[in-house]
Design an enzyme around this catalytic site. Structure first.
Site, PDB file in Angstrom:
ATOM      1  N   ASP A 174      78.582  33.153  21.540  1.00 44.67           N
ATOM      2  CA  ASP A 174      77.354  33.714  22.095  1.00 44.67           C
ATOM      3  C   ASP A 174      76.957  32.894  23.316  1.00 44.67           C
ATOM      4  O   ASP A 174      77.156  31.674  23.343  1.00 44.67           O
ATOM      5  CB  ASP A 174      76.231  33.692  21.061  1.00 44.67           C
ATOM      6  N   ASP A 212      77.576  42.341  21.448  1.00 47.34           N
ATOM      7  CA  ASP A 212      76.339  42.676  20.732  1.00 47.34           C
ATOM      8  C   ASP A 212      75.528  43.707  21.509  1.00 47.34           C
ATOM      9  O   ASP A 212      74.970  44.640  20.925  1.00 47.34           O
ATOM     10  CB  ASP A 212      75.497  41.419  20.497  1.00 47.34           C
TER      11      ASP A 212
END
Length: 175
Positions: free
Chosen positions: A124, A142
């Site tokens: 991330d 995402d």
């Protein structure tokens, strides 16, 4: 009048779209994981940082500290979802919107699946925050999956009601 290539070859278009989304996701993760040290944060604006973190769990780090079994669980779930969506988009007659939504689900889900298989966690790098409150870090995969879900929800609310199939009478059934 000529038909566009994307309309003549919807399955090839879908595969190209998934490949592009997967490549964008993996390239961005590779860039941030090689540019920033693990745990490093670089302020971009008053509300955005680029970070390098690993998430062993799902959304909002759900099950991140579960002891390791969650890696295989999320690999299994991701494989089932990406596989089912891919089969539907490639073998069934689905509408263009459903095919595009499926491409975003397969591209995003596939991007995070690649991370889980390769390193056991998802990379991330986007950290949005406001007044010291940080949204959990996330990545392009995402974004793809969430946008697909939102489009699908909005489209399903606007879909025309389905007409019930007329019931056959006993006489028609015996013909």
């Amino acid at each position: 009048m000529t038909v566009r290539w994307t309309q003549r070859y919807p399955r090839w278009t879908w595969l190209v779209a998934v490949a592009i989304l997967l490549a964008l996701d993996q390239a961005s993760k590779s860039f941030f994981s090689t540019t920033l040290a693990l745990g490093e944060s670089v302020p971009v604006t008053d509300w955005l940082n680029f970070v390098h973190v690993l998430n062993k769990g799902a959304a909002f780090s759900f099950l991140a500290d579960a002891g390791g079994w969650q890696r295989w669980f999320f690999i299994g779930v991701s494989t089932l979802v990406v596989g089912a969506v891919s089969v539907m988009c490639l073998t069934q007659e689905v509408g263009p919107l459903d095919r595009w939504v499926g491409a975003f689900v397969a591209g995003g889900g596939g991007g995070n699946l690649v991370d889980r298989v390769q390193i056991g966690a998802v990379v991330d790098f986007l950290d949005f925050h406001w007044r010291g409150i940080h949204w959990p870090a996330f990545n392009l995969a995402d974004v793809f999956v969430v946008c697909a879900a939102l489009v699908w929800c909005i489209a399903s609310m606007k879909a025309p009601p389905r007409q019930p199939k007329p019931q056959k009478t006993a006489e028609e059934l015996h013909r």
